[in-house]
Design a protein around this motif. Structure first.
Motif: not given
Length: 364
Positions: A117-123, A8-18, A22-32
């Protein structure tokens, strides 16, 4: 941050990377933000900056999402949103699910509810107030294989039973008897169909029964899956001095005389269920393998050919592959559902005939 395993951690890292790709996108992981009280916390929080516009994503991480799981997650998101408004003055966040695989039905439900949503297939589906991203890719292979396995061998017999008896509520034992499978197989298939939201249930334990919610959707999916599975093994024969109608009669008589189990299918059966073509030139049948079948072909003087066949045999290894056949005018016909599926894999006008049969005889 809450994780059930490393994946699950790897999946979340993959999502942040995806997102960051994307153009003009910055995503950061914050503490909930941790809410007071015993209520369940969400898994992660992502701050998003897209071309100067911001959004906060509240993330739930799952392994696999089917419609039934999705409804539970939607309820949790409503609770997260309510409590967010109590503990934060910031703009309402976007509810978001990250999963290894998400079924097509679950994706439809999430889009209808405007949950990302996001899945490991890239959707990817991101429906923020000022930001909208939609990337649709094929489901990950593990989900595709899982769904496809439902349409193979004995599991397919359970689907056949549900389609034939689609207007009824069925228990596991009754389904198993009708489908000629073990109760364990019937239970496994029914449980998976329930997760896919194709069946609904009522009752509990041994009194639990299920009902096929969308027979048309299940039949559509079956036809779709057959198109990508390995083609059926066919044997092509030429039987001299017989036209199609005469060949059907002669073949049926030979099978009866030799106690060979069979069912006429494709155009020859479709024409008897719901006439559509002016004439047919070839007879296709399902025939149980064995000595009886060999005697039938020998008695017809049938010879194997590569071209010009007027009799095509689909090899059958068990009576379960002849489920729900109908005896009409002394001829065993494959069930309308089976004939429809066979026609959908045919050539020429077979697909047109399949649609006609479905409309006139199947009805869903």
């Amino acid at each position: 941050m809450i994780y059930s395993d490393v994946t699950e951690r790897q999946l979340l890292d993959q999502f942040i990377g995806a997102l960051n790709e994307l153009p003009e996108v910055q995503a950061t992981l914050d503490p909930p933000i941790h809410f007071d009280g015993p209520a369940r916390q969400y898994d992660a929080q992502v701050e998003l900056l897209v071309n100067g516009k911001t959004a906060t994503l509240l993330i739930e991480v799952k392994k696999v999402l089917y419609p039934r799981d999705t409804r539970q997650a939607l309820w949790q998101f409503h609770e997260f949103s309510r409590r967010w408004q109590q503990f934060s003055e910031r703009r309402e966040p976007v509810s978001f699910l990250v999963a290894q695989s998400i079924s097509p039905g679950a994706k439809d439900l999430l889009r209808d509810e405007r949950v990302g949503y996001y899945d490991s297939g890239g959707s990817l589906f991101l429906p923020a107030e000022d930001i909208y991203v939609y990337v649709d890719k094929p489901p990950p292979k593990d989900l595709s294989k899982s769904v496809r396995s439902l349409f193979l061998r004995r599991r397919a017999q359970v689907l056949h039973t549900l389609l034939i008896r689609h207007g009824e509520w069925l228990g596991v034992k009754e389904t198993a008897v009708q489908a000629q499978v073990s109760p364990a197989t019937a239970s496994q298939v029914l449980t998976r169909l329930e997760r896919l939201d194709w069946v609904v249930s009522r009752g509990r334990g041994p009194n639990k029964v299920r009902h096929l919610r969308e027979p048309g959707a299940l039949l559509d999916e079956w036809a779709k899956q057959l198109a990508v599975l390995r083609p059926l093994a066919l044997r092509r024969y030429f039987v001299p001095s017989l036209r199609a109608e005469g060949l059907i009669q002669k073949f049926a008589e030979a099978c009866t005389a030799n106690m060979a189990e069979y069912a006429i299918t494709h155009e020859a059966a479709g024409q008897r269920y719901a006439p559509f073509l002016s004439a047919i030139s070839q007879v296709r049948c399902r025939l149980m393998l064995g000595a009886a079948a060999d005697r039938v072909m020998a008695g017809l003087n049938a010879r194997i050919v590569d071209d010009g066949a007027n009799l095509v045999v689909i090899d059958v290894k068990s009576s379960g592959e002849l489920l729900f056949r109908d005896l009409i005018d002394g001829i065993w016909l494959a069930s309308p559902v089976q004939v429809y599926l066979d026609l959908m894999l045919g050539e020429g006008r077979a697909m047109e005939m399949a649609k006609h049969l479905r409309q006139e005889r199947i009805g869903f």
